[in-house]
Design a protein around this motif. Structure first.
Motif, PDB file in Angstrom:
ATOM      1  N   ILE A  52       0.842  -1.209   0.000  1.00  0.00           N
ATOM      2  CA  ILE A  52       0.000   0.000   0.000  1.00  0.00           C
ATOM      3  C   ILE A  52       0.873   1.254   0.000  1.00  0.00           C
ATOM      4  CG2 ILE A  52      -1.602   1.381   1.406  1.00  0.00           C
ATOM      5  CD1 ILE A  52      -2.840  -1.357   2.298  1.00  0.00           C
ATOM      6  N   LEU A  53       1.880   1.289   0.864  1.00  0.00           N
ATOM      7  CA  LEU A  53       2.733   2.475   0.951  1.00  0.00           C
ATOM      8  C   LEU A  53       3.601   2.659  -0.292  1.00  0.00           C
ATOM      9  CD1 LEU A  53       3.777   2.473   4.697  1.00  0.00           C
ATOM     10  CD2 LEU A  53       2.343   4.133   3.519  1.00  0.00           C
ATOM     11  N   MET A  54       4.000   1.568  -0.927  1.00  0.00           N
ATOM     12  CA  MET A  54       4.803   1.687  -2.148  1.00  0.00           C
ATOM     13  C   MET A  54       3.996   2.310  -3.284  1.00  0.00           C
ATOM     14  SD  MET A  54       7.406  -1.534  -2.205  1.00  0.00           S
ATOM     15  CE  MET A  54       8.170  -0.912  -3.676  1.00  0.00           C
ATOM     16  N   GLU A  55       2.689   2.225  -3.200  1.00  0.00           N
ATOM     17  CA  GLU A  55       1.822   2.873  -4.191  1.00  0.00           C
ATOM     18  C   GLU A  55       1.379   4.245  -3.695  1.00  0.00           C
ATOM     19  OE1 GLU A  55      -1.828   4.350  -5.671  1.00  0.00           O
ATOM     20  OE2 GLU A  55      -1.802   3.273  -3.764  1.00  0.00           O
ATOM     21  N   LEU A  56       1.089   4.368  -2.406  1.00  0.00           N
ATOM     22  CA  LEU A  56       0.531   5.595  -1.847  1.00  0.00           C
ATOM     23  C   LEU A  56       1.532   6.749  -1.827  1.00  0.00           C
ATOM     24  CD1 LEU A  56      -1.829   7.036  -0.414  1.00  0.00           C
ATOM     25  CD2 LEU A  56      -0.934   6.130   1.743  1.00  0.00           C
ATOM     26  N   VAL A  77      12.199  11.187  -4.139  1.00  0.00           N
ATOM     27  CA  VAL A  77      13.050  10.008  -4.283  1.00  0.00           C
ATOM     28  C   VAL A  77      12.214   8.845  -4.814  1.00  0.00           C
ATOM     29  CG1 VAL A  77      14.609  10.638  -2.401  1.00  0.00           C
ATOM     30  CG2 VAL A  77      12.653   9.201  -1.910  1.00  0.00           C
ATOM     31  N   GLU A  78      12.917   7.867  -5.346  1.00  0.00           N
ATOM     32  CA  GLU A  78      12.224   6.652  -5.762  1.00  0.00           C
ATOM     33  C   GLU A  78      11.887   5.862  -4.509  1.00  0.00           C
ATOM     34  OE1 GLU A  78      13.055   2.598  -8.311  1.00  0.00           O
ATOM     35  OE2 GLU A  78      14.265   4.365  -8.697  1.00  0.00           O
ATOM     36  N   VAL A  79      10.636   5.516  -4.367  1.00  0.00           N
ATOM     37  CA  VAL A  79      10.184   4.803  -3.176  1.00  0.00           C
ATOM     38  C   VAL A  79      10.434   3.313  -3.394  1.00  0.00           C
ATOM     39  CG1 VAL A  79       8.216   4.285  -1.695  1.00  0.00           C
ATOM     40  CG2 VAL A  79       8.476   6.565  -2.657  1.00  0.00           C
ATOM     41  N   THR A  80      11.277   2.752  -2.536  1.00  0.00           N
ATOM     42  CA  THR A  80      11.623   1.341  -2.628  1.00  0.00           C
ATOM     43  C   THR A  80      11.088   0.606  -1.410  1.00  0.00           C
ATOM     44  OG1 THR A  80      13.702   1.624  -1.426  1.00  0.00           O
ATOM     45  CG2 THR A  80      13.779   1.918  -3.833  1.00  0.00           C
ATOM     46  N   LYS A  81      11.166  -0.704  -1.480  1.00  0.00           N
ATOM     47  CA  LYS A  81      10.711  -1.530  -0.359  1.00  0.00           C
ATOM     48  C   LYS A  81      11.513  -1.199   0.906  1.00  0.00           C
ATOM     49  CE  LYS A  81       9.513  -6.326   0.541  1.00  0.00           C
ATOM     50  NZ  LYS A  81       9.494  -7.683   0.001  1.00  0.00           N
ATOM     51  N   THR A  82      12.801  -0.928   0.740  1.00  0.00           N
ATOM     52  CA  THR A  82      13.652  -0.596   1.881  1.00  0.00           C
ATOM     53  C   THR A  82      13.212   0.711   2.530  1.00  0.00           C
ATOM     54  OG1 THR A  82      15.511  -1.693   0.805  1.00  0.00           O
ATOM     55  CG2 THR A  82      16.052  -0.170   2.582  1.00  0.00           C
ATOM     56  N   VAL A  83      12.937   1.719   1.717  1.00  0.00           N
ATOM     57  CA  VAL A  83      12.498   3.019   2.239  1.00  0.00           C
ATOM     58  C   VAL A  83      11.168   2.868   2.975  1.00  0.00           C
ATOM     59  CG1 VAL A  83      11.731   5.336   1.568  1.00  0.00           C
ATOM     60  CG2 VAL A  83      13.745   4.340   0.498  1.00  0.00           C
ATOM     61  N   MET A 134      -1.544   3.347   9.363  1.00  0.00           N
ATOM     62  CA  MET A 134      -1.485   3.744   7.950  1.00  0.00           C
ATOM     63  C   MET A 134      -1.912   5.201   7.805  1.00  0.00           C
ATOM     64  SD  MET A 134      -0.690   2.896   4.870  1.00  0.00           S
ATOM     65  CE  MET A 134      -0.434   1.150   5.101  1.00  0.00           C
ATOM     66  N   LYS A 135      -2.925   5.591   8.527  1.00  0.00           N
ATOM     67  CA  LYS A 135      -3.406   6.977   8.470  1.00  0.00           C
ATOM     68  C   LYS A 135      -2.313   7.928   8.965  1.00  0.00           C
ATOM     69  CE  LYS A 135      -7.520   9.508   8.771  1.00  0.00           C
ATOM     70  NZ  LYS A 135      -7.984  10.045   7.547  1.00  0.00           N
ATOM     71  N   TYR A 136      -1.636   7.546  10.024  1.00  0.00           N
ATOM     72  CA  TYR A 136      -0.559   8.374  10.571  1.00  0.00           C
ATOM     73  C   TYR A 136       0.576   8.548   9.558  1.00  0.00           C
ATOM     74  CZ  TYR A 136       3.502   9.767  13.259  1.00  0.00           C
ATOM     75  OH  TYR A 136       4.639  10.418  13.688  1.00  0.00           O
ATOM     76  N   VAL A 137       1.055   7.453   9.009  1.00  0.00           N
ATOM     77  CA  VAL A 137       2.165   7.516   8.050  1.00  0.00           C
ATOM     78  C   VAL A 137       1.747   8.307   6.809  1.00  0.00           C
ATOM     79  CG1 VAL A 137       3.656   6.153   6.513  1.00  0.00           C
ATOM     80  CG2 VAL A 137       3.273   5.394   8.866  1.00  0.00           C
ATOM     81  N   GLY A 138       0.581   8.002   6.267  1.00  0.00           N
ATOM     82  CA  GLY A 138       0.110   8.688   5.064  1.00  0.00           C
ATOM     83  C   GLY A 138      -0.128  10.167   5.277  1.00  0.00           C
ATOM     84  N   ASN A 139      -0.833  10.517   6.344  1.00  0.00           N
ATOM     85  CA  ASN A 139      -1.128  11.927   6.607  1.00  0.00           C
ATOM     86  C   ASN A 139       0.132  12.717   6.945  1.00  0.00           C
ATOM     87  OD1 ASN A 139      -3.832  11.707   6.021  1.00  0.00           O
ATOM     88  ND2 ASN A 139      -4.485  11.640   8.140  1.00  0.00           N
ATOM     89  N   SER A 140       1.087  12.077   7.597  1.00  0.00           N
ATOM     90  CA  SER A 140       2.366  12.749   7.883  1.00  0.00           C
ATOM     91  C   SER A 140       3.073  13.103   6.582  1.00  0.00           C
ATOM     92  CB  SER A 140       3.273  11.862   8.731  1.00  0.00           C
ATOM     93  OG  SER A 140       2.722  11.683  10.007  1.00  0.00           O
TER      94      SER A 140
END
Length: 158
Positions: A46-50, A90-96, A133-139
């Motif tokens: 989800i985060l790799m797309e979001l 930056v390019e969002v990778t699995k590690t990031v 997820m809401k915290y990470v995304g909204n941040s």
């Protein structure tokens, strides 16, 4: 393209908050599944797309930044560097993404334990998944908003 007015910037922020809420709901759904580990894999996906989607909405993807005027690029990179915003430009990778999820790692441990408590544990797990997820995304939305706002302020001074 970076939003060119405060009203446009606010509209993009609101659209991104809505996008985050939808993805957080998906995260909650996978967190309710009692199989250990499936929620972490789903959150990473989800985060790799979001995160890139949010960056694109604000005009802050790596590709978009590279196409900007050198003066605008300089402002963007200065703001990013000063604020330590690792997910912008930056390019969002699995590690990031995994490093980002480690910021809310305490919740992840709790989530895995709750998988073994039928019904109540699954519901609590879903709530924790949604909140994380809401915290990470909204941040991230807030970070992108702050960068764009500083760019607008810099352009107004010129």
């Amino acid at each position: 393209m970076i939003p060119m007015s405060q009203a446009e910037l606010d509209k993009v922020r609101d659209e991104c908050y809505s996008m985050v809420t939808k993805r957080a709901s998906i995260s909650a759904g996978t967190s309710a599944i009692p199989t250990p580990g499936i929620d972490i894999a789903a959150d990473i996906a989800i985060l790799m797309e979001l995160i890139p989607a949010i960056n694109r909405q604000f005009g802050l993807s790596n590709e978009q930044i590279e196409g900007y005027d050198p003066a605008v690029k300089q402002v963007i990179y200065q703001v990013i560097k000063r604020a330590g915003l690792a997910l912008i430009g930056v390019e969002v990778t699995k590690t990031v993404v995994t490093q980002t999820l480690k910021k809310v790692a305490g919740r992840a441990v709790t989530k895995q334990v709750l998988k073994f408590v039928p019904f109540v544990g699954w519901a609590a797990n879903a709530a924790i998944g949604f909140a994380a997820m809401k915290y990470v995304g909204n941040s991230h939305v807030d970070d992108c908003y702050a960068v764009c706002r500083r760019i607008l302020e810099a352009q107004e001074r010129v």
